[in-house]
Design a protein around this motif. Structure first.
Motif, mmCIF file in Angstrom:
data_model
loop_
_atom_site.group_PDB
_atom_site.id
_atom_site.type_symbol
_atom_site.label_atom_id
_atom_site.label_comp_id
_atom_site.label_asym_id
_atom_site.label_seq_id
_atom_site.Cartn_x
_atom_site.Cartn_y
_atom_site.Cartn_z
ATOM 1 N N GLY A 165 -3.631 -62.136 5.933
ATOM 2 C CA GLY A 165 -3.956 -63.067 5.225
ATOM 3 C C GLY A 165 -2.770 -63.778 4.674
ATOM 4 N N ASN A 166 -2.807 -65.114 3.931
ATOM 5 C CA ASN A 166 -1.789 -65.649 3.338
ATOM 6 C C ASN A 166 -2.223 -66.849 2.323
ATOM 7 O OD1 ASN A 166 -2.638 -67.146 6.163
ATOM 8 N ND2 ASN A 166 -1.284 -68.826 4.718
ATOM 9 N N SER A 167 -1.162 -67.165 1.396
ATOM 10 C CA SER A 167 -1.166 -68.323 0.683
ATOM 11 C C SER A 167 -0.338 -69.208 1.275
ATOM 12 C CB SER A 167 -0.835 -67.896 -0.864
ATOM 13 O OG SER A 167 0.445 -67.469 -0.887
ATOM 14 N N ARG A 168 0.170 -70.149 0.581
ATOM 15 C CA ARG A 168 0.780 -71.398 0.933
ATOM 16 C C ARG A 168 2.415 -70.907 1.880
ATOM 17 N NH1 ARG A 168 4.839 -75.125 -0.184
ATOM 18 N NH2 ARG A 168 4.502 -77.044 0.423
ATOM 19 N N THR A 169 2.972 -70.108 1.062
ATOM 20 C CA THR A 169 4.569 -69.628 1.517
ATOM 21 C C THR A 169 4.540 -68.060 1.707
ATOM 22 O OG1 THR A 169 5.509 -69.678 -0.453
ATOM 23 C CG2 THR A 169 5.471 -71.627 0.901
ATOM 24 N N SER A 170 3.383 -67.267 1.632
ATOM 25 C CA SER A 170 3.513 -65.992 1.531
ATOM 26 C C SER A 170 2.240 -65.369 2.076
ATOM 27 C CB SER A 170 3.734 -65.178 0.292
ATOM 28 O OG SER A 170 2.809 -65.663 -0.699
ATOM 29 N N GLY A 171 2.650 -64.071 2.606
ATOM 30 C CA GLY A 171 1.079 -63.610 3.225
ATOM 31 C C GLY A 171 1.244 -61.947 3.335
ATOM 32 N N GLN A 172 0.392 -61.349 4.100
ATOM 33 C CA GLN A 172 0.769 -59.909 4.286
ATOM 34 C C GLN A 172 -0.413 -59.593 5.674
ATOM 35 O OE1 GLN A 172 -1.245 -61.109 1.747
ATOM 36 N NE2 GLN A 172 -3.222 -60.943 2.383
ATOM 37 N N SER A 233 2.464 -68.831 12.041
ATOM 38 C CA SER A 233 3.268 -68.274 13.194
ATOM 39 C C SER A 233 4.241 -67.276 12.740
ATOM 40 C CB SER A 233 4.127 -69.537 13.867
ATOM 41 O OG SER A 233 4.967 -69.992 12.948
ATOM 42 N N ALA A 234 4.674 -67.167 11.645
ATOM 43 C CA ALA A 234 5.531 -66.132 11.186
ATOM 44 C C ALA A 234 4.805 -64.834 11.020
ATOM 45 C CB ALA A 234 6.410 -66.581 9.955
ATOM 46 N N LEU A 235 3.693 -65.156 10.441
ATOM 47 C CA LEU A 235 2.757 -63.600 10.179
ATOM 48 C C LEU A 235 2.519 -63.051 11.575
ATOM 49 C CD1 LEU A 235 0.781 -64.602 7.228
ATOM 50 C CD2 LEU A 235 1.918 -62.778 7.319
ATOM 51 N N ALA A 236 2.024 -64.055 12.498
ATOM 52 C CA ALA A 236 1.466 -63.745 13.754
ATOM 53 C C ALA A 236 2.331 -63.115 14.557
ATOM 54 C CB ALA A 236 0.889 -64.788 14.308
ATOM 55 N N ASN A 237 3.757 -63.244 14.594
ATOM 56 C CA ASN A 237 4.581 -62.915 15.294
ATOM 57 C C ASN A 237 5.024 -61.369 14.901
ATOM 58 O OD1 ASN A 237 5.403 -64.481 17.488
ATOM 59 N ND2 ASN A 237 6.460 -66.012 15.958
ATOM 60 N N VAL A 238 5.287 -61.056 13.389
ATOM 61 C CA VAL A 238 5.793 -59.927 13.014
ATOM 62 C C VAL A 238 4.358 -58.657 12.941
ATOM 63 C CG1 VAL A 238 6.439 -58.734 10.909
ATOM 64 C CG2 VAL A 238 7.374 -60.999 11.247
ATOM 65 N N GLY A 256 1.997 -52.127 8.017
ATOM 66 C CA GLY A 256 1.969 -53.518 7.346
ATOM 67 C C GLY A 256 3.090 -54.098 6.826
ATOM 68 N N PHE A 257 3.047 -55.426 6.313
ATOM 69 C CA PHE A 257 4.291 -55.862 5.600
ATOM 70 C C PHE A 257 3.565 -56.961 4.625
ATOM 71 C CE2 PHE A 257 3.595 -58.090 9.516
ATOM 72 C CZ PHE A 257 3.520 -59.301 9.057
ATOM 73 N N PHE A 258 4.561 -57.257 3.649
ATOM 74 C CA PHE A 258 4.286 -58.392 2.707
ATOM 75 C C PHE A 258 5.478 -59.409 3.338
ATOM 76 C CE2 PHE A 258 2.236 -55.342 0.317
ATOM 77 C CZ PHE A 258 0.988 -56.012 0.050
ATOM 78 N N LEU A 259 5.189 -60.632 3.388
ATOM 79 C CA LEU A 259 6.327 -61.562 3.950
ATOM 80 C C LEU A 259 6.201 -62.830 3.030
ATOM 81 C CD1 LEU A 259 7.909 -63.021 6.122
ATOM 82 C CD2 LEU A 259 5.834 -63.993 7.065
ATOM 83 N N ASN A 260 7.547 -63.361 2.443
ATOM 84 C CA ASN A 260 7.755 -64.454 1.458
ATOM 85 C C ASN A 260 8.631 -65.222 2.366
ATOM 86 O OD1 ASN A 260 8.768 -66.169 -0.249
ATOM 87 N ND2 ASN A 260 8.071 -64.910 -2.141
ATOM 88 N N LEU A 261 8.043 -66.334 2.773
ATOM 89 C CA LEU A 261 8.713 -67.219 3.706
ATOM 90 C C LEU A 261 9.751 -68.019 3.009
ATOM 91 C CD1 LEU A 261 8.892 -67.750 6.814
ATOM 92 C CD2 LEU A 261 7.160 -69.714 6.329
ATOM 93 N N LYS A 262 9.507 -68.414 1.823
ATOM 94 C CA LYS A 262 10.226 -69.280 1.072
ATOM 95 C C LYS A 262 11.498 -68.254 0.454
ATOM 96 C CE LYS A 262 10.177 -71.642 -3.487
ATOM 97 N NZ LYS A 262 9.397 -72.114 -4.761
#
Length: 272
Positions: A165-172, A233-238, A256-262
């Motif tokens: 799941g993701n928003s504009r620049t973050s996801g999990q 793509s960042a979420l998919a790879n991790v 799992g993980f939380f990702l903040n691309l910004k």
């Protein structure tokens, strides 16, 4: 100096059953959603299956569920070309994967919801991966998987659910177990047989992260105001790395993980 009376707490882990690490048949996966994240995940799964087979594993068998068709706004951010406009996303992606990797994976041009229960064996897969953009879709998936866990015991009995799941620049990405997975005894670790469902543990997060405007974008520029070009793509790879660890190493310290691309930050979710 005071003596240490407290015993060192053993780290919590989830241990995968041998049937997934050394299967006689390909591990079945239902991938739900073939959009920005789903298309990237599918490519990762194809690479993963190819690598697993080279390592003596039976590989993967994937079905992709998505009723949507390709429109011009999908080009660039999602993995489609102008020649595929108007085609079902699942069909376009699966045809490409099958030609490139020589697989026989299947595309389904329908939603994965309670209507799937008319054919329980078809609806079931050992691993379910959801790449959907609404909370409602996640709860539909959760209800189907919980029903199948209790009412279907075939070869493809549901075990794991990985939700992206993701928003504009973050996801999990969160990995859950649909039923309790029997764990071996261990002197080094504290094996955990149940990883909570994402819809139970992160109910508030899911509701707050759902995008308010789900209307289709008319252009790539408009689509990029809703989701960053590289968040999918960042979420998919991790996320694929987590699945690779599950299938190759057989032991998980993180689920799992939380990702903040910004901010370029990734925070793991520990098994507990």
């Amino acid at each position: 100096m005071k003596a240490r009376n407290k015993k060192t707490q053993k780290p919590a882990v989830h241990i995968v059953q041998k049937e997934l690490l050394q299967p006689y048949n390909p591990v079945t996966i239902n991938l739900i959603g073939a959009g920005g994240t789903g298309g990237q995940v599918l490519t990762a799964l194809a690479r993963m299956s190819h690598a697993l087979i080279a390592l003596g594993h039976a590989g993967l068998f994937v079905r992709v569920f998505d009723p949507d068709t390709v429109d011009p706004a999908n080009l660039g951010r999602q993995l489609f070309t102008t020649a595929e406009i108007g085609l079902h996303k699942s069909v376009a992606l699966i045809n490409r994967i099958n030609r490139f990797f020589g697989t026989n994976w299947k595309a389904e041009t329908r939603r994965y919801d309670k209507h799937m229960l008319a054919d329980r064996d078809f609806a079931s897969a050992v691993i379910t991966i959801s790449c959907v953009d609404t909370v409602e879709a996640r709860y539909d998936i959760a209800e189907v998987l919980k029903y199948l866990s209790k009412n279907h015991s075939g070869r493809n009995h549901v075990q794991y659910w990985m939700d992206f799941g993701n928003s504009r620049t973050s996801g999990q990405v969160i990995l859950s177990t649909i039923a309790h997975i029997r764990q071996p005894a261990s002197e080094l670790y504290n094996p955990v047989e149940c990883l909570p469902l994402v819809t139970d543990e992160f109910r508030e997060l899911l509701c707050s992260s759902e995008q308010g405007d789900n209307t289709p974008s008319c252009s790539l520029a408009e689509a990029l105001t809703k989701q960053d070009l590289f968040i999918n793509s960042a979420l998919a790879n991790v996320g694929a790395s987590l699945l690779w660890q599950l299938l190759r190493e057989g032991i998980l310290f993180n689920r799992g993980f939380f990702l903040n691309l910004k901010d370029f930050r990734t925070q793991p979710v520990k098994v507990a």
